[in-house]
Enzyme design. Structure first.
Site, PDB file in Angstrom:
ATOM      1  N   TYR A 172       0.819  -1.323  -0.059  1.00  0.00           N
ATOM      2  CA  TYR A 172      -0.054   0.108  -0.090  1.00  0.00           C
ATOM      3  C   TYR A 172       0.933   1.235  -0.176  1.00  0.00           C
ATOM      4  O   TYR A 172       1.926   1.365   0.604  1.00  0.00           O
ATOM      5  CB  TYR A 172      -1.207  -0.078   1.284  1.00  0.00           C
ATOM      6  CG  TYR A 172      -2.068   0.928   1.294  1.00  0.00           C
ATOM      7  CD1 TYR A 172      -2.755   1.377   0.188  1.00  0.00           C
ATOM      8  CD2 TYR A 172      -2.157   1.782   2.111  1.00  0.00           C
ATOM      9  CE1 TYR A 172      -3.720   2.332   0.211  1.00  0.00           C
ATOM     10  CE2 TYR A 172      -2.960   2.994   2.535  1.00  0.00           C
ATOM     11  CZ  TYR A 172      -3.770   3.221   1.377  1.00  0.00           C
ATOM     12  OH  TYR A 172      -4.706   4.203   1.517  1.00  0.00           O
ATOM     13  N   TYR A 182      -3.114   5.187   8.810  1.00  0.00           N
ATOM     14  CA  TYR A 182      -2.694   3.994   8.484  1.00  0.00           C
ATOM     15  C   TYR A 182      -1.441   3.680   9.357  1.00  0.00           C
ATOM     16  O   TYR A 182      -0.103   4.015   8.907  1.00  0.00           O
ATOM     17  CB  TYR A 182      -2.225   3.777   6.952  1.00  0.00           C
ATOM     18  CG  TYR A 182      -1.869   2.475   6.557  1.00  0.00           C
ATOM     19  CD1 TYR A 182      -2.919   1.445   6.287  1.00  0.00           C
ATOM     20  CD2 TYR A 182      -0.597   1.858   6.065  1.00  0.00           C
ATOM     21  CE1 TYR A 182      -2.967   0.356   5.736  1.00  0.00           C
ATOM     22  CE2 TYR A 182      -0.494   0.711   5.866  1.00  0.00           C
ATOM     23  CZ  TYR A 182      -1.536  -0.228   5.564  1.00  0.00           C
ATOM     24  OH  TYR A 182      -1.471  -1.295   4.945  1.00  0.00           O
TER      25      TYR A 182
HETATM   26  P1  NAI Z   1      -8.370  -9.515   3.747  1.00  0.00           P
HETATM   27  O1  NAI Z   1      -9.121  -9.318   5.217  1.00  0.00           O
HETATM   28  O2  NAI Z   1      -9.235 -10.088   2.922  1.00  0.00           O
HETATM   29  O3  NAI Z   1      -6.975 -10.209   3.885  1.00  0.00           O
HETATM   30  C1  NAI Z   1      -6.014 -10.219   4.890  1.00  0.00           C
HETATM   31  C2  NAI Z   1      -5.958 -11.725   5.443  1.00  0.00           C
HETATM   32  O4  NAI Z   1      -4.825 -11.840   6.332  1.00  0.00           O
HETATM   33  C3  NAI Z   1      -7.163 -12.159   6.282  1.00  0.00           C
HETATM   34  O5  NAI Z   1      -7.817 -13.233   5.645  1.00  0.00           O
HETATM   35  C4  NAI Z   1      -6.848 -12.615   7.608  1.00  0.00           C
HETATM   36  O6  NAI Z   1      -7.293 -13.655   8.202  1.00  0.00           O
HETATM   37  C5  NAI Z   1      -5.131 -12.882   7.380  1.00  0.00           C
HETATM   38  N1  NAI Z   1      -4.184 -12.891   8.463  1.00  0.00           N
HETATM   39  C6  NAI Z   1      -4.115 -11.928   9.313  1.00  0.00           C
HETATM   40  N2  NAI Z   1      -3.083 -12.212  10.230  1.00  0.00           N
HETATM   41  C7  NAI Z   1      -2.771 -13.514   9.585  1.00  0.00           C
HETATM   42  C8  NAI Z   1      -1.560 -14.505  10.182  1.00  0.00           C
HETATM   43  N3  NAI Z   1      -1.003 -14.018  11.281  1.00  0.00           N
HETATM   44  N4  NAI Z   1      -1.508 -15.671   9.540  1.00  0.00           N
HETATM   45  C9  NAI Z   1      -2.155 -15.827   8.250  1.00  0.00           C
HETATM   46  N5  NAI Z   1      -3.219 -14.999   8.015  1.00  0.00           N
HETATM   47  C10 NAI Z   1      -3.329 -14.057   8.574  1.00  0.00           C
HETATM   48  O7  NAI Z   1      -7.868  -8.008   3.548  1.00  0.00           O
HETATM   49  P2  NAI Z   1      -7.048  -7.194   2.287  1.00  0.00           P
HETATM   50  O8  NAI Z   1      -7.443  -5.821   2.415  1.00  0.00           O
HETATM   51  O9  NAI Z   1      -7.521  -8.021   0.965  1.00  0.00           O
HETATM   52  O10 NAI Z   1      -5.603  -7.549   2.311  1.00  0.00           O
HETATM   53  C11 NAI Z   1      -4.973  -8.262   1.574  1.00  0.00           C
HETATM   54  C12 NAI Z   1      -3.821  -7.708   1.388  1.00  0.00           C
HETATM   55  O11 NAI Z   1      -3.757  -6.575   0.602  1.00  0.00           O
HETATM   56  C13 NAI Z   1      -2.824  -7.155   2.603  1.00  0.00           C
HETATM   57  O12 NAI Z   1      -1.516  -7.163   2.551  1.00  0.00           O
HETATM   58  C14 NAI Z   1      -3.181  -5.854   2.756  1.00  0.00           C
HETATM   59  O13 NAI Z   1      -2.411  -4.804   3.382  1.00  0.00           O
HETATM   60  C15 NAI Z   1      -3.071  -5.415   1.231  1.00  0.00           C
HETATM   61  N6  NAI Z   1      -3.914  -4.184   0.672  1.00  0.00           N
HETATM   62  C16 NAI Z   1      -5.182  -3.919   0.913  1.00  0.00           C
HETATM   63  C17 NAI Z   1      -5.582  -2.708   0.675  1.00  0.00           C
HETATM   64  C18 NAI Z   1      -6.986  -2.526   0.792  1.00  0.00           C
HETATM   65  O14 NAI Z   1      -7.551  -1.213   0.658  1.00  0.00           O
HETATM   66  N7  NAI Z   1      -8.082  -3.585   1.344  1.00  0.00           N
HETATM   67  C19 NAI Z   1      -4.964  -1.875  -0.126  1.00  0.00           C
HETATM   68  C20 NAI Z   1      -3.487  -2.289  -0.523  1.00  0.00           C
HETATM   69  C21 NAI Z   1      -3.183  -3.108  -0.071  1.00  0.00           C
END
Ligand code: NAI
Length: 286
Positions: A172, A182
């Site tokens: 991000y 953030y």
């Molecule tokens: P999401 O909630 O779908 O995915 C995050 C996942 O990480 C969840 O499934 C959660 O269970 C898992 N997780 C957390 N701690 C964990 C651990 N210790 N071991 C294994 N799994 C773990 O949310 P999102 O937003 O799709 O996130 C996916 C990636 O995208 C992340 O790296 C996030 O920082 C990145 N991202 C998200 C943005 C947004 O606006 N949603 C923007 C830019 C990047």
């Protein structure tokens, strides 16, 4: 021959990991998932009960098949690293082999090798706190779950990633520009992830002929993003200020991941690829 992908960080159908799985499945890849242990039960139950069937539909009308879901906690590398309170925790005790090293060994045993490794997970317990109010513990937890988790995942899976394979993470823009809100060291964690992408591209490229890239994604209303608390504001800001004034769909990030994993991207490694309707290129809001 079809490729096989392991996607870490899918626990529902709202996030980037799910969309990446779909794009890879649409391109013919076999899908393996790594799901955070505390979220595993509800995810598998929902899958089984057909709760995700509508979002499993691929462009050709078929449903995405998920070959196997592995429990994973990416803050632990080996069983020796797991503290007693976690071992005793109900939500963990029902599953086994969920440290990174064990998951890689299980995937090796089940399938032999993979071609695509995706890290789509992050966690920062103090994300809602400004950096100046973040504790050492919270900062290190953010780095552990969001940055080192990728180093470790790649380290343990690399021996089973076929040469020519590809590894992708999600980052991000808060890593390089000021995004108030953030917090908790999450901006620092993304900066580490982006820097590591370069060093890991070198090491994995020389040693295993594997490419390493990261996608800097625009705002998406995922479960993780909702927990930060400012996602609607970020989506509105992008709608107002980005060169493309449309809402970003998770599929657009998924499709970029499919491109990066394909031979079409055979010379792209060590890169941060922006998939954000161009917002990163703006110097001022208009
Ligand atoms: P999401 O909630 O779908 O995915 C995050 C996942 O990480 C969840 O499934 C959660 O269970 C898992 N997780 C957390 N701690 C964990 C651990 N210790 N071991 C294994 N799994 C773990 O949310 P999102 O937003 O799709 O996130 C996916 C990636 O995208 C992340 O790296 C996030 O920082 C990145 N991202 C998200 C943005 C947004 O606006 N949603 C923007 C830019 C990047």
């Amino acid at each position: 021959k079809g490729k096989r992908a392991f996607i870490a960080g899918v626990a529902d159908d709202n996030g980037y990991g799910w969309a990446i799985a779909k794009s890879l499945a649409a391109a013919g890849a076999e899908i393996l998932l790594g799901t955070w242990v505390p979220a595993l039960n509800i995810f598998e139950t929902s899958l089984r009960r057909g709760k995700f069937d509508e979002s499993r539909v691929l462009p050709d009308g078929s449903l995405m098949e998920i070959t196997k879901v592995y429990p994973l906690d990416a803050v632990f590398d080996t069983p020796e690293d797991v503290p007693e309170d976690i071992k005793a925790n109900k939500r963990y005790a029902g599953s086994s082999n969920w440290t990174i090293k064990e998951v890689a060994a299980c995937v090796k045993q089940d399938f032999g090798s993979i071609d695509i490794l995706v890290h789509s997970l992050a966690n920062g317990p103090e994300v809602t706190k400004p950096l100046l109010e973040t504790s050492r513990k919270g900062y290190l937890a953010a780095i552990s779950a969001s940055s080192y988790s990728y180093v470790s995942l790649l380290k343990h899976f690399l021996p089973i990633v076929n040469p020519g394979g590809s590894s992708i993470s999600l980052t991000y823009i808060a890593s390089e520009r000021i995004i108030p809100g953030y917090g908790g060291g999450m901006s620092s964690a993304k900066a580490a992830l982006e820097s590591d992408t370069k060093v890991l591209a070198f090491e994995a490229g020389r040693k295993h002929k594997v490419r390493v890239n990261t996608i800097s994604a625009g705002p998406l209303r995922s479960r993780a993003a909702k927990a930060i608390g400012f996602i609607d504001m970020m989506i509105d800001y992008s709608l107002e200020n980005a060169p493309f004034q449309k809402e970003l769909s998770a599929d657009e990030v998924g499709n970029t991941a499919a491109f990066l994993a394909s031979p079409l991207a055979s010379a792209i490694t060590g890169a941060v690829i922006y998939v954000d309707n161009g917002l990163n290129a703006m110097g001022v809001g208009v």
